[in-house]
Design an enzyme around this catalytic site. Structure first.
Site, PDB file in Angstrom:
ATOM      1  N   ASN A 143      -2.084  -0.043   7.131  1.00  0.00           N
ATOM      2  CA  ASN A 143      -1.469  -1.254   7.640  1.00  0.00           C
ATOM      3  C   ASN A 143      -0.706  -2.056   6.684  1.00  0.00           C
ATOM      4  O   ASN A 143      -0.606  -3.110   6.494  1.00  0.00           O
ATOM      5  CB  ASN A 143      -2.757  -2.044   7.974  1.00  0.00           C
TER       6      ASN A 143
ATOM      7  N   TYR B 121     -12.452  -1.954  -3.777  1.00  0.00           N
ATOM      8  CA  TYR B 121     -13.000  -1.824  -2.286  1.00  0.00           C
ATOM      9  C   TYR B 121     -14.485  -1.797  -2.271  1.00  0.00           C
ATOM     10  O   TYR B 121     -15.013  -1.431  -1.161  1.00  0.00           O
ATOM     11  CB  TYR B 121     -12.403  -1.048  -1.500  1.00  0.00           C
TER      12      TYR B 121
ATOM     13  N   LYS C 102       0.820  -1.023   0.205  1.00  0.00           N
ATOM     14  CA  LYS C 102      -0.165   0.252   0.109  1.00  0.00           C
ATOM     15  C   LYS C 102       0.785   1.234  -0.123  1.00  0.00           C
ATOM     16  O   LYS C 102       2.184   1.394   0.247  1.00  0.00           O
ATOM     17  CB  LYS C 102      -1.087  -0.133   1.114  1.00  0.00           C
TER      18      LYS C 102
ATOM     19  N   GLU D 288      -9.669 -10.348  -7.494  1.00  0.00           N
ATOM     20  CA  GLU D 288      -8.626  -9.296  -7.618  1.00  0.00           C
ATOM     21  C   GLU D 288      -7.631  -9.270  -8.545  1.00  0.00           C
ATOM     22  O   GLU D 288      -6.938  -8.264  -9.002  1.00  0.00           O
ATOM     23  CB  GLU D 288      -8.131  -9.318  -6.109  1.00  0.00           C
TER      24      GLU D 288
ATOM     25  N   HIS E 271      -2.381  -5.356   1.465  1.00  0.00           N
ATOM     26  CA  HIS E 271      -3.343  -6.132   1.352  1.00  0.00           C
ATOM     27  C   HIS E 271      -3.148  -7.640   0.792  1.00  0.00           C
ATOM     28  O   HIS E 271      -2.310  -7.633   0.201  1.00  0.00           O
ATOM     29  CB  HIS E 271      -4.149  -5.353  -0.023  1.00  0.00           C
TER      30      HIS E 271
HETATM   31  N1  UDP Z   1      -9.813  -0.516   7.275  1.00  0.00           N
HETATM   32  C1  UDP Z   1      -9.928   0.768   8.196  1.00  0.00           C
HETATM   33  N2  UDP Z   1     -10.649   0.785   9.411  1.00  0.00           N
HETATM   34  C2  UDP Z   1     -11.258  -0.532   9.732  1.00  0.00           C
HETATM   35  C3  UDP Z   1     -11.235  -1.696   9.001  1.00  0.00           C
HETATM   36  C4  UDP Z   1     -10.273  -1.881   7.745  1.00  0.00           C
HETATM   37  O1  UDP Z   1      -9.110   1.704   7.646  1.00  0.00           O
HETATM   38  O2  UDP Z   1     -11.916  -0.495  10.677  1.00  0.00           O
HETATM   39  C5  UDP Z   1      -8.914  -0.739   5.898  1.00  0.00           C
HETATM   40  C6  UDP Z   1      -7.695  -1.250   6.243  1.00  0.00           C
HETATM   41  O3  UDP Z   1      -6.750  -0.516   5.332  1.00  0.00           O
HETATM   42  C7  UDP Z   1      -8.036  -2.761   5.704  1.00  0.00           C
HETATM   43  C8  UDP Z   1      -8.944  -2.198   4.660  1.00  0.00           C
HETATM   44  O4  UDP Z   1      -9.556  -1.185   5.202  1.00  0.00           O
HETATM   45  O5  UDP Z   1      -6.929  -3.473   5.489  1.00  0.00           O
HETATM   46  C9  UDP Z   1      -9.922  -3.494   3.983  1.00  0.00           C
HETATM   47  O6  UDP Z   1     -10.494  -3.814   5.430  1.00  0.00           O
HETATM   48  P1  UDP Z   1     -10.712  -5.450   5.832  1.00  0.00           P
HETATM   49  O7  UDP Z   1     -11.714  -5.474   6.770  1.00  0.00           O
HETATM   50  O8  UDP Z   1     -11.040  -6.330   4.409  1.00  0.00           O
HETATM   51  O9  UDP Z   1      -9.172  -5.779   6.202  1.00  0.00           O
HETATM   52  P2  UDP Z   1      -8.153  -6.803   5.758  1.00  0.00           P
HETATM   53  O10 UDP Z   1      -8.711  -7.836   4.777  1.00  0.00           O
HETATM   54  O11 UDP Z   1      -7.314  -5.940   4.766  1.00  0.00           O
HETATM   55  O12 UDP Z   1      -7.447  -7.185   6.801  1.00  0.00           O
HETATM   56 MG    MG Z   2     -10.316  -7.811   3.242  1.00  0.00          MG
END
Ligand code: UDP
Ligand code: MG
Length: 132
Positions: free
Chosen positions: A111, A48, A8, A125, A114
């Protein structure tokens, strides 16, 4: 089996993309294809789209369009499940020691990486970035 991995904008901006890529290769993933690009707002929104309407959606789209990303198409046995393990929990504070998010993530939004969360989403994807 294949999965999709994205480094990212926070991690690319800090100059740790090569370091993260090396870690992934050390975990046994083979890089089938890769590209560096900057997502438009529309592309990030489409990628997303499953999160549309959630409280973090706008912040997520802003973040993902804030700079270049590195997208990797990866292959390995048990690729989807194992990459999620290597990546760690969504919130870096909850991620296990030694995971990528623990070491490179700075907030639940920023974080670092992805990883696809199911075989079905991995297919979608990969097609989003690599199939024309
Ligand atoms: N994210 C965020 N706040 C939250 C949850 C998710 O900003 O409370 C962002 C974070 O960058 C995350 C992405 O949205 O990686 C997609 O969320 P997901 O729940 O799919 O998490 P992931 O699969 O990436 O662990
Ligand atoms: Mg996810």
């Amino acid at each position: 089996m294949e999965t999709l991995f994205i480094i990212k904008p926070d991690a690319v901006g800090k100059g740790v993309a090569a370091l993260i890529t090396k870690r992934i290769q050390e975990k046994g993933f083979r890089i089938i294809d890769s590209k560096t690009l900057k997502l438009s707002e529309q592309e990030a929104g489409e990628f997303y789209s499953i999160h549309k309407g959630k409280p973090f959606y706008d912040e997520l789209v802003d973040f993902m369009t804030s700079g270049e990303i590195v997208v990797l198409r990866l292959e390995r046995e048990d690729a989807v499940r194992y990459l999620r393990e290597v990546v760690g929990a969504t919130n870096p504070s909850n991620a296990n020691p030694g995971t990528i998010r623990k070491d490179f993530g700075t907030s639940v939004c920023t974080n670092a990486v992805h990883a696809s969360d199911s075989d079905e989403n991995a297919k979608r994807e990969i097609a989003f970035f690599f199939k024309k």
